[in-house]
Design an enzyme around this catalytic site. Sequence first.
Site, short mmCIF file in Angstrom:
data_model
loop_
_atom_site.label_atom_id
_atom_site.label_comp_id
_atom_site.label_asym_id
_atom_site.label_seq_id
_atom_site.Cartn_x
_atom_site.Cartn_y
_atom_site.Cartn_z
N HIS A 1 -9.29 -2.26 -13.00
CA HIS A 1 -9.13 -0.91 -12.41
C HIS A 1 -10.38 -0.04 -12.64
O HIS A 1 -10.32 1.00 -13.29
CB HIS A 1 -7.86 -0.24 -12.97
N GLY B 1 -8.19 6.52 5.39
CA GLY B 1 -8.48 7.84 4.81
C GLY B 1 -9.92 7.88 4.33
O GLY B 1 -10.75 7.09 4.78
N ARG B 2 -10.18 8.77 3.37
CA ARG B 2 -11.56 8.95 2.89
C ARG B 2 -12.20 7.64 2.44
O ARG B 2 -13.32 7.31 2.80
CB ARG B 2 -11.58 9.90 1.69
N ARG C 1 -1.47 4.71 9.62
CA ARG C 1 -0.16 5.17 10.12
C ARG C 1 -0.31 6.18 11.25
O ARG C 1 0.36 6.11 12.26
CB ARG C 1 0.64 5.80 8.98
N ARG D 1 -3.94 0.24 -4.84
CA ARG D 1 -2.90 0.18 -5.86
C ARG D 1 -2.32 -1.23 -5.88
O ARG D 1 -2.14 -1.86 -4.83
CB ARG D 1 -1.77 1.18 -5.56
N GLU E 1 0.02 -3.15 -14.29
CA GLU E 1 -1.14 -3.00 -15.19
C GLU E 1 -0.70 -2.55 -16.58
O GLU E 1 0.22 -1.74 -16.68
CB GLU E 1 -2.11 -1.97 -14.59
N GLY F 1 -12.41 1.15 -10.07
CA GLY F 1 -12.87 1.80 -8.83
C GLY F 1 -13.63 3.10 -9.06
O GLY F 1 -14.69 3.32 -8.50
#
Length: 325
Positions: A290, A158-159, A181, A243, A272, A292
């Site tokens: 976390h 994806g992006r 997918r 994730r 987490e 990102g």
Amino acid sequence: MAAQPRVLLTTPWPTRAVEAMREHFEVDIHDGPLPMPEAKWLDAVQEYDAIAPTVIDQIPAAAYHGAQNRTKILGNFGVGYNHIDMAAANTGGVVVSNTPGVLTDATADQAVGLMLAVARGISLGDWKIRAGQWKGWNPTDSLGTHVTGATLGIIGFGRIGQAMAKRCHFGFDMPVVFHNRSKIDPALAQALGAKQLDSMDDVLSAADFVSLHCPGGGGNRHLMNADRFKAMKPSAFLINTARGDIVDEAALVHALKSGELAGAGLDVFEDEPRVHPELPKLLNCVLNPHLGSATESTRTDMGLMVFRNLLAFFNGQPLPNAVTQ
Ligand code: DGY
């Protein structure tokens, strides 16, 4: 003048995004223990027209009873929404929005950072100096793995997966193979120096670095498990900025300890903020909390995106970023 919609942020946000919200809504910010306790959620859905949760929220089932509750929309501060029960939201008539796009670059940057940090010993080198352990340069000290020209495998194109391909192909001359997918337009893939392979295992066995960019939850839970680590090269590294639940953390620890895998750069974890107790003991992994999307401008843009979705909702307009699932 009609009363302004009441909005609750479940955690503090960057100032500029809160200011934008306050121009149009009556905004409260939960400032108690995090994640927001269940009792507070149960009160909040009776008191607020909208709630803006984040990835850390554990949303009780009662929050999705939009027909009975005051809360009709959850404006998620984040692109990933695996912490939101979309089936319950759809059934209960609660609208959900998220923040795609604005955190693509920040997250891909972080993935590149983790890849370099773990392959080139950047974190470990930093620690050595701080701990007074550096004895001086020598030709065999702290030898890492060469990144330029190595093969990158991407899971989820994806992006953010595409942004990672772009950085690695054009920045580091890396051939890129990926698993997704659905079929990706080969011309788009080729423009990023990337090639879609038939199976995930094909990608895992070809790659020197495997970077995860698929959603969490559902069928992707433990997508990376003991068998998948065995499919990777023993010299390969795993990078995860997607994730935590995509990775079976116990199996990863085993792979990192046994030499089945050379290393890992992890920004996200299964449970987490708990981290598997063995991970911090391993020198062949780099761990980030976390981060990102954690730049000032990105987090502000995420908040502004939540704001625009709530504004559209209360103006009776289509949501720019409705989650439809
Ligand atoms: C996202 O946007 O999904 C980030 O992981 C923060 O929630």
